[in-house]
Motif scaffolding. Structure first.
Motif, short mmCIF file in Angstrom:
data_model
loop_
_atom_site.label_atom_id
_atom_site.label_comp_id
_atom_site.label_asym_id
_atom_site.label_seq_id
_atom_site.Cartn_x
_atom_site.Cartn_y
_atom_site.Cartn_z
N VAL A 284 0.93 -1.13 0.01
CA VAL A 284 -0.19 0.04 -0.02
C VAL A 284 0.88 1.23 0.13
O VAL A 284 0.56 2.23 -0.60
N GLU A 285 1.99 1.27 0.75
CA GLU A 285 2.86 2.44 0.88
C GLU A 285 3.89 2.76 -0.29
O GLU A 285 4.67 3.51 0.03
N LEU A 286 3.74 1.90 -1.24
CA LEU A 286 4.60 2.09 -2.44
C LEU A 286 6.17 1.97 -1.99
O LEU A 286 6.83 2.74 -2.64
N ASP A 287 6.37 1.33 -1.19
CA ASP A 287 7.73 1.06 -0.51
C ASP A 287 8.39 2.34 -0.15
O ASP A 287 9.81 2.63 -0.17
N LEU A 288 7.68 3.26 0.24
CA LEU A 288 8.33 4.55 0.59
C LEU A 288 8.65 4.35 2.11
O LEU A 288 8.10 3.94 3.03
N PRO A 289 9.92 5.03 2.58
CA PRO A 289 10.38 5.03 3.89
C PRO A 289 9.43 5.91 4.84
O PRO A 289 8.97 7.12 4.69
N ASP A 290 8.91 5.43 6.09
CA ASP A 290 8.13 6.02 7.10
C ASP A 290 9.07 6.88 8.07
O ASP A 290 9.37 6.63 9.10
N ILE A 291 9.45 8.06 7.37
CA ILE A 291 10.58 8.85 8.14
C ILE A 291 9.86 10.02 8.42
O ILE A 291 8.64 10.56 7.86
N PRO A 292 10.47 10.98 9.35
CA PRO A 292 9.65 12.30 9.97
C PRO A 292 9.59 13.25 8.74
O PRO A 292 8.76 14.12 8.56
#
Ligand SMILES: [Fe+2]
Length: 264
Positions: free
Chosen positions: A175-183
């Motif tokens: 779902v998140e398109l492999d994007l990093p969950d960074i601030p």
């Protein structure tokens, strides 16, 4: 719009074809299966949403059925895409709208329909995920393509506005398109939003950027009933609440909300 014809019989057959086709992708691998089921449910929800919008636009039953077929098949490329490439990221695999058209042709899914109707459905499928719809298209094609894009966004708003609240273990890279969950939030994205512009997938660097992209979809909504449903269901606030607290984001949020209010 008389030229385009779908009967109730066609609709029943196409729905049966859809569920058989999707079931052929059910995999013993839980990761793949989860992704397939996710897109199956999404497709069926977009059918419901397109009917909701269509009814509020007073569309006749023939046009509603046609719209429903478009919704049913808009992500038909997703099943082959995930099975083959193990990703929903078009950049890392192929364009899933165009892949969908290839599937419909290869499987001869729409052969029972007349040529004009067939072409119209395939155009709407191929335009559903483009940055924008070609402006020189026919009025009827623009009408249905815009409707499909609205219905699709409505269900994704629903999905993401609840999804971001679940814990990390329940979330999936699919779902998140492999994007990093960074601030971080990218400067470029903030600038685009401040200028009231849509955002392209290519600009994304983090999950927060992705959430902002989804908020900016409000600039890509076409019909008043869709605006109303977004407003009533409070989607923008739900997504905004999962973003870091900052004045920049507050400012953008209030801009988006005032644009939304103007259109309801
Ligand atoms: Fe899609």
């Amino acid at each position: 719009m008389q030229r385009y014809q779908i009967t109730e019989f066609d609709l029943i057959n196409l729905k049966q074809w859809f569920s058989r086709y999707v079931q052929s992708f059910y995999s013993p691998d839980p990761m793949v299966r989860k992704a397939i089921v996710l897109k199956e449910k999404h497709s069926l929800m977009v059918c419901k949403e397109i009917m909701n919008i269509g009814r509020m636009l007073d569309m006749n039953s023939g046009d509603l059925m046609l719209a429903e077929v478009m919704a049913l098949f808009h992500d038909i490329g997703r099943f082959e895409q995930f099975t083959r490439y193990k990703t929903f990221v078009d950049r890392k695999s192929e364009n899933h709208g165009e892949l969908g058209v290839k599937v419909l042709k290869r499987e001869k899914t729409l052969t029972a329909l007349d040529e004009d109707t067939r072409e119209l459905i395939m155009k709407a499928v191929s335009y559903h995920n483009r940055f924008s719809i070609p402006e020189d298209e026919s009025t009827v094609c623009l009408y249905f393509s815009k409707l499909l894009r609205d219905a699709d966004k409505l269900d994704i708003f629903n999905l993401v506005s609840t999804y971001y609240y679940v814990g990390n273990s329940e979330r999936s890279a699919a779902v998140e398109l492999d994007l990093p969950d960074i601030p971080e939030v990218s400067e470029e994205i903030m600038t685009s939003l401040n200028e009231g512009k849509k955002i392209s997938v290519r600009q994304l660097r983090s999950l927060n950027d992705f959430k902002l992209l989804q908020l900016a979809w409000i600039y890509d909504i076409n019909y008043r009933p869709t605006f109303r449903m977004i407003y009533e269901r409070d989607y923008l606030r739900k997504i905004r609440d999962t973003l870091p607290k900052s004045e920049g984001i507050d400012f953008i949020y209030s801009r988006l909300m005032s644009y939304l209010r103007k259109n309801i």
